[in-house]
Design a protein around this motif. Structure first.
Motif, PDB file in Angstrom:
ATOM      1  N   ALA A 114      57.490  23.789  80.576  1.00 59.86           N
ATOM      2  CA  ALA A 114      58.841  23.248  80.343  1.00 59.86           C
ATOM      3  C   ALA A 114      59.688  24.080  79.409  1.00 59.86           C
ATOM      4  N   PHE A 115      59.408  25.334  79.253  1.00 59.53           N
ATOM      5  CA  PHE A 115      60.322  26.222  78.515  1.00 59.53           C
ATOM      6  C   PHE A 115      61.428  26.603  79.470  1.00 59.53           C
ATOM      7  N   VAL A 116      62.667  26.142  79.176  1.00 63.26           N
ATOM      8  CA  VAL A 116      63.683  26.100  80.203  1.00 63.26           C
ATOM      9  C   VAL A 116      64.611  27.291  80.260  1.00 63.26           C
ATOM     10  N   ASN A 117      64.542  28.219  79.362  1.00 61.70           N
ATOM     11  CA  ASN A 117      65.388  29.390  79.474  1.00 61.70           C
ATOM     12  C   ASN A 117      64.697  30.594  78.879  1.00 61.70           C
ATOM     13  N   SER A 150      65.180  32.405  76.266  1.00 64.43           N
ATOM     14  CA  SER A 150      64.874  32.437  74.841  1.00 64.43           C
ATOM     15  C   SER A 150      63.634  31.627  74.531  1.00 64.43           C
ATOM     16  N   SER A 151      63.485  30.456  75.174  1.00 59.83           N
ATOM     17  CA  SER A 151      62.295  29.661  74.928  1.00 59.83           C
ATOM     18  C   SER A 151      61.057  30.320  75.500  1.00 59.83           C
ATOM     19  N   VAL A 152      61.220  31.068  76.591  1.00 59.14           N
ATOM     20  CA  VAL A 152      60.080  31.790  77.157  1.00 59.14           C
ATOM     21  C   VAL A 152      59.587  32.831  76.168  1.00 59.14           C
ATOM     22  N   SER A 153      60.528  33.563  75.575  1.00 61.59           N
ATOM     23  CA  SER A 153      60.129  34.588  74.614  1.00 61.59           C
ATOM     24  C   SER A 153      59.472  33.964  73.399  1.00 61.59           C
ATOM     25  N   VAL A 154      59.963  32.769  73.003  1.00 62.99           N
ATOM     26  CA  VAL A 154      59.350  32.080  71.883  1.00 62.99           C
ATOM     27  C   VAL A 154      57.918  31.692  72.217  1.00 62.99           C
ATOM     28  N   LYS A 155      57.723  31.210  73.430  1.00 63.20           N
ATOM     29  CA  LYS A 155      56.376  30.791  73.797  1.00 63.20           C
ATOM     30  C   LYS A 155      55.412  31.963  73.814  1.00 63.20           C
ATOM     31  N   GLY A 196      49.681  24.392  67.228  1.00 63.93           N
ATOM     32  CA  GLY A 196      50.141  25.102  68.415  1.00 63.93           C
ATOM     33  C   GLY A 196      51.015  24.253  69.319  1.00 63.93           C
ATOM     34  N   ARG A 197      50.604  23.017  69.551  1.00 61.59           N
ATOM     35  CA  ARG A 197      51.374  22.121  70.421  1.00 61.59           C
ATOM     36  C   ARG A 197      52.738  21.807  69.819  1.00 61.59           C
ATOM     37  N   MET A 198      52.759  21.464  68.540  1.00 61.22           N
ATOM     38  CA  MET A 198      54.008  21.108  67.891  1.00 61.22           C
ATOM     39  C   MET A 198      54.963  22.296  67.815  1.00 61.22           C
ATOM     40  N   LEU A 199      54.429  23.483  67.594  1.00 63.40           N
ATOM     41  CA  LEU A 199      55.281  24.677  67.540  1.00 63.40           C
ATOM     42  C   LEU A 199      55.920  24.938  68.898  1.00 63.40           C
ATOM     43  N   ALA A 200      55.159  24.683  69.969  1.00 62.83           N
ATOM     44  CA  ALA A 200      55.719  24.855  71.308  1.00 62.83           C
ATOM     45  C   ALA A 200      56.840  23.845  71.561  1.00 62.83           C
ATOM     46  N   LEU A 201      56.640  22.598  71.113  1.00 62.09           N
ATOM     47  CA  LEU A 201      57.683  21.580  71.268  1.00 62.09           C
ATOM     48  C   LEU A 201      58.919  21.935  70.441  1.00 62.09           C
ATOM     49  N   ALA A 202      58.690  22.462  69.253  1.00 65.03           N
ATOM     50  CA  ALA A 202      59.818  22.863  68.402  1.00 65.03           C
ATOM     51  C   ALA A 202      60.602  23.992  69.042  1.00 65.03           C
ATOM     52  N   ALA A 203      59.897  24.960  69.615  1.00 65.97           N
ATOM     53  CA  ALA A 203      60.565  26.085  70.278  1.00 65.97           C
ATOM     54  C   ALA A 203      61.397  25.599  71.455  1.00 65.97           C
ATOM     55  N   HIS A 204      60.841  24.661  72.205  1.00 66.54           N
ATOM     56  CA  HIS A 204      61.565  24.077  73.336  1.00 66.54           C
ATOM     57  C   HIS A 204      62.829  23.377  72.861  1.00 66.54           C
ATOM     58  N   ALA A 205      62.700  22.581  71.789  1.00 62.86           N
ATOM     59  CA  ALA A 205      63.842  21.834  71.265  1.00 62.86           C
ATOM     60  C   ALA A 205      64.932  22.775  70.741  1.00 62.86           C
ATOM     61  N   LEU A 206      64.529  23.837  70.071  1.00 65.07           N
ATOM     62  CA  LEU A 206      65.507  24.797  69.550  1.00 65.07           C
ATOM     63  C   LEU A 206      66.214  25.528  70.685  1.00 65.07           C
ATOM     64  N   ALA A 207      65.457  25.869  71.729  1.00 62.43           N
ATOM     65  CA  ALA A 207      66.062  26.573  72.862  1.00 62.43           C
ATOM     66  C   ALA A 207      67.067  25.679  73.585  1.00 62.43           C
ATOM     67  N   GLU A 208      66.722  24.401  73.754  1.00 61.38           N
ATOM     68  CA  GLU A 208      67.635  23.469  74.424  1.00 61.38           C
ATOM     69  C   GLU A 208      68.866  23.161  73.583  1.00 61.38           C
ATOM     70  N   GLY A 209      68.682  23.131  72.270  1.00 64.15           N
ATOM     71  CA  GLY A 209      69.778  22.702  71.411  1.00 64.15           C
ATOM     72  C   GLY A 209      70.521  23.822  70.726  1.00 64.15           C
ATOM     73  N   LEU A 256      60.502  31.176  65.703  1.00 65.33           N
ATOM     74  CA  LEU A 256      61.482  30.115  65.893  1.00 65.33           C
ATOM     75  C   LEU A 256      62.821  30.456  65.257  1.00 65.33           C
ATOM     76  N   TYR A 257      62.796  31.270  64.203  1.00 66.12           N
ATOM     77  CA  TYR A 257      64.034  31.659  63.522  1.00 66.12           C
ATOM     78  C   TYR A 257      64.098  33.181  63.410  1.00 66.12           C
ATOM     79  N   PRO A 258      64.647  33.825  64.451  1.00 63.79           N
ATOM     80  CA  PRO A 258      64.647  35.298  64.489  1.00 63.79           C
ATOM     81  C   PRO A 258      65.504  35.950  63.407  1.00 63.79           C
ATOM     82  N   TYR A 259      66.477  35.192  62.836  1.00 61.92           N
ATOM     83  CA  TYR A 259      67.324  35.761  61.782  1.00 61.92           C
ATOM     84  C   TYR A 259      66.702  35.469  60.413  1.00 61.92           C
TER      85      TYR A 259
END
Length: 604
Positions: free
Chosen positions: A98-101, A103-108, A126-139, A477-480
């Motif tokens: 469910a990484f939808v774009n 940027s989230s793919v690269s995060v995963k 690991g699971r929570m970090l994946a969910l966080a990456a998904h949420a950041l990519a969507e939002g 999760l925070y590239p900057y």
């Protein structure tokens, strides 16, 4: 046969009939009489007009058919492409969970390493970090919560700095000299300095400019003038206490230990009341003319203490201690690079970097680029903190052995206590909120609070336990994300190399001046001093995130089952309650909670 083929064949038949009709007419005009009588005779001009109309009609039909065929072809092509993309997306969704774009793919991809191999320091989340990456990519295009970069302040309870106000005569310092050798890092030393100033006034003694003890942990030989402006310190506090740089010659030759003038931190209970010093230290001063407080640190209580002494403590911390010029100059350079396009200094810059605050404005004057705000986070996750906490952080037996070895060398008293006394288990310690947040827990907290992927993050701290690989989640999760080592060149950092306290001063500047500051360990002296400084000078506009680690521990323990939305709601609720700044309650640190009448004054 397809409908398209039939339409084309029909078009051909019309064309053949048109041609045969014309051929028959011309041949009929030259045929026998019987054949001429079989059809009415027409004039050539009328016939040509009729044939022209027939030709135009046929051409129009052919064009219409071709247009129809083209439209049908485009529709078919559209459905084929849609079908192909749907298949690709379905496959991609299964593959990336469910990484939808992009940027989230690269995060995963970055996060895959957390789950590989044996149970590692990263696999726990690991699971929570994946969910966080998904949420950041969507939002990433959504607006952040309104209160994220603000400090909630009730106008009626606004405060202003006033610790610089004095209401007494200078002390003569007639009872003798106090020597102080402070232990710990820069922040522990800062607390010790302020306590020593208050103690000198309390005992009517002359204070010798404090010295710093060399620590096997910090390994820094820096002294007072390497970190602070010594002349400003002496001159600013002259109306309060008598101060000198060195002991008089006649006292320097004394063996202080032999005459009983050395008092260690073992001899002084933690946070002792003023009465302890009046009873136990004054007699030594009067007898020997000097007392040496060795390893002096957090040895003076916050309460009960007279009003003016408490105000002196605040005056020392917020006004008398200014960083040395070389630290201020490099600190101003650090702030310029953190802000990138900001064309004006921040509200705290003048207090942090002094005259070098003007260089921040000059550097960017005339540029109209949008200001770049940043979040600072202090990761108190050095090995000494990790070992001292007695917590476990997912590293298994290898981690336990490494930390136990460190305690044997650097924390022998704790290692002995651990062997001889039944202590709470690591799980019990964590449930009480006594474990420092790991970098993984810190980044999950930031993501849950709503900081988006474009947030500029400044990470302060010394060597993180686990090295740069431990910062993998934060970086992903925070590239900057930057540190002072990223922003300052090797040449610019050279004067501070191997001086951990001076490097800590640069972190202090970067954190204190930030648009928002997040601490990960409420017991950290740097975090306490930074948050207090932001309250004292920030005018209610410098928010600080203070996690309730006990509540967060109860949330993190469900990391294998909790859904992101629920996690997000619970973290925001836990942090929102501690973000409100309240007046200092009895016994709390004035360095961390300066909103009290001794340090600050209500504006109404």
């Amino acid at each position: 046969m397809s409908s398209n083929h039939l339409l084309i064949e029909s078009d051909k038949e019309h064309e053949t009939l048109d041609r045969s009709s014309a051929s028959n007419f011309f041949s009929g005009s030259l045929s026998t009489p019987s054949s001429r009588q079989s059809s009415p005779r027409m004039e050539p001009s009328r016939f040509l007009k009729k044939m022209k109309r027939k030709g135009e009609k046929a051409w129009y039909k052919r064009k219409r058919v071709k247009s129809l065929v083209g439209v049908i072809g485009l529709i078919c092509f559209f459905f084929v492409v849609n079908w192909f993309m749907l298949v690709r997306l379905q496959y991609h969704g299964r593959k990336t969970n469910a990484f939808v774009n992009s940027s989230s793919v690269s995060v995963k991809k970055e996060l895959k390493k957390f789950g590989k191999g044996k149970r590692s320091q990263y696999g726990v989340y690991g699971r929570m970090l994946a969910l966080a990456a998904h949420a950041l990519a969507e939002g990433q295009n959504k607006r952040e919560p309104k209160d994220l970069w603000r400090e909630p302040v009730v106008p009626a309870s606004a405060w202003m700095p006033c610790a610089d106000q004095r209401n007494w005569e200078p002390s003569g310092g007639n009872n003798g000299y106090i020597l102080v050798t402070a232990n710990g890092g820069m922040n522990q030393q800062r607390v010790a300095i302020c306590n020593a100033v208050v103690l000198a006034r309390l005992l009517n003694a002359t204070l010798v400019v404090p010295k710093f003890m060399y620590s096997s942990v910090w390994r820094d030989v820096s002294q007072f003038s390497d970190i602070y402006q010594e002349e400003h310190f002496i001159n600013y506090l002259t109306p309060d206490i008598r101060m000198v740089k060195e002991l008089p010659n006649k006292l320097q030759s004394l063996d202080l230990e032999a005459i009983g003038s050395v008092v260690t931190d073992v001899d002084i209970p933690k946070e002792s009341k003023p009465s302890f010093y009046l009873k136990n230290i004054i007699p030594i001063l009067l007898r020997n003319g000097v007392v040496h407080l060795l390893g002096f640190g957090n040895r003076l209580a916050f309460d009960p203490i007279p009003f003016q002494l408490q105000r002196l403590r605040c005056r020392c911390n917020f006004h008398a201690l200014q960083f040395a010029p070389k630290i201020q100059e490099t600190g101003a350079l650090l702030l310029r690079r953190l802000r990138k396009h900001e064309g004006h200094s921040g509200p705290l810059d003048h207090y942090l970097v002094g005259p070098y605050a003007d260089s921040i404005m000059k550097e960017k004057r005339g540029q109209s680029a949008k200001a770049s705000r940043y979040l600072a986070i202090h990761l108190r996750f050095e090995i000494d903190m990790v070992a001292h906490s007695l917590c476990e952080f997912g590293g298994g037996e290898e981690e336990r052995q490494e930390l136990e070895k460190y305690r044997e060398i650097h924390l022998p008293a704790l290692a002995h206590l651990k062997k001889t006394t039944k202590l709470p288990s690591p799980a019990e310690i964590r449930s009480e909120g006594l474990c420092p947040l790991t970098p993984e827990e810190a980044v999950l907290m930031l993501a849950a609070l709503g900081f988006n992927r474009k947030t500029h993050v400044f990470v302060a701290g010394a060597q993180i336990y686990g090295g740069t690989r431990r910062l993998g989640a934060l970086n992903s999760l925070y590239p900057y994300l930057v540190t002072k080592e990223n922003l300052l060149s090797a040449t610019e950092l050279e004067p501070f190399k191997n001086f951990s306290s001076q490097l800590a001063a640069l972190d202090f500047i970067g954190c204190t001046a930030a648009n928002a500051f997040a601490m990960t360990d409420s017991g950290s002296q740097l975090s306490s001093l930074v948050s207090g400084y932001r309250i004292y000078y920030g005018g209610g506009k410098m928010p600080t995130i203070r996690p309730n680690k006990r509540r967060l521990a109860a949330i993190f323990v469900k990391n294998s089952t909790i859904e992101w939305k629920v996690f997000e709601q619970r973290v925001r609720k836990a942090v929102r309650q501690t973000k409100h700044i309240q007046s200092r309650s009895k016994g709390r640190s004035v360095y961390r909670y300066p909103r009290c009448k001794e340090c600050m004054c209500p504006t109404d």
